[in-house]
Motif scaffolding. Sequence first.
Motif, short mmCIF file in Angstrom:
data_model
loop_
_atom_site.label_atom_id
_atom_site.label_comp_id
_atom_site.label_asym_id
_atom_site.label_seq_id
_atom_site.Cartn_x
_atom_site.Cartn_y
_atom_site.Cartn_z
N TRP A 136 -3.20 0.23 -5.82
CA TRP A 136 -3.20 -1.24 -4.83
C TRP A 136 -3.75 -2.51 -4.88
N LEU A 137 -4.89 -1.43 -5.59
CA LEU A 137 -5.85 -3.42 -5.30
C LEU A 137 -4.99 -4.32 -6.55
N VAL A 174 -5.17 3.63 -3.75
CA VAL A 174 -6.43 2.53 -3.28
C VAL A 174 -6.85 1.37 -4.65
N ARG A 175 -6.34 2.33 -6.14
CA ARG A 175 -6.67 1.23 -7.08
C ARG A 175 -5.79 -0.05 -7.75
N ALA A 231 -2.65 -6.01 -5.38
CA ALA A 231 -2.67 -6.75 -4.61
C ALA A 231 -2.99 -8.48 -5.91
N LEU A 232 -3.63 -8.34 -6.55
CA LEU A 232 -4.14 -9.11 -7.65
C LEU A 232 -2.62 -9.64 -8.42
N LYS A 234 0.77 -0.83 0.39
CA LYS A 234 0.13 0.03 0.11
C LYS A 234 1.05 0.77 0.03
#
Length: 313
Positions: A235-236, A232-233, A239-240, A227
């Motif tokens: 980071w997502l 946020v986008r 993570a994926l 992070k």
Amino acid sequence: MDENVDPAEHSPVVHGGFAEEHDARSRGRGLLLVMGVALAVRLLVLFFVQRPPPAPPEGVWRWGYEQASVAQSLLRGDGFSDAFMKGTGPTAWCGPVFPSLLAGLMRLFGAEGRALAVALALVHSLASALIAPLLWRLGRNLGREDVGRLAAWGWAFHPYGEQAAVSLVWDSGLISLALCVWMVLLTGVRSTDPARRLVPVGSALGALLLINPMPLTITPAALLYLKRGRQVRSWLVAALAMGIPALLVVSPWLVRNQRVLGTWNFKANLGTELMVGNMGEQDAGFDARLHPSWNRLELHRYRELGEVGYGRD
């Protein structure tokens, strides 16, 4: 050369380049030195201080317990089974990587005797020695190379690192090395790098979990690390990019466990380990009296209920 150009104006760049190259070479020599010293110390312990106990002639159960018993099953061609000696059925008591490695060593050096024990101790010693330069690199990735260097030399002479390398027939050394590799890969990815840089990190995480699912406990911290500096986008997506390859790597093992044992878990012994280590009357650690490896009544219940049913019970 243009007479109007002053060579002195460019000398800091040149000197800086030489300095960086010198630092890289010096660091490379330091990494090799700390790894060599760590390995030499472990080999001294192995051959002159604490010889590993040989696998006894009556079988490897009392030498390597579940891991060695599953490895022996693989060697017979019976697959991942018989965690508690021959005839106890399919198992997910341990991850698939280490028993497979141990089965390979058994094929090369025999399923019992000192040669097998020494070969395994050599593998553990090398794995333990490789941790030292990785700690150095981890410190550098986190912006504290001085701390990483100190940790590397501390590990090179750490008594437990030396003793465990020659005495444990378990996946401890391999999982420690793999965890360090994964953390170096993870911390080597900057927040400005594209998400595809995290695909190898996720693949390494999947391989790590096939050795032992213990690192799942620190994945929340890894996600928090990702992070840093990301929206946020972004980071997502990161993570994926790490999570999907990890899931793809571990999915064959999870599917096998579901089809053979009826569980999607990486391992099927959580209930058992909670029972022997966290009972209300326990004051410290492992109570072998409650474990199916020592208690005949519990082993009978294990056979009767099956591994998953026994763990749930």
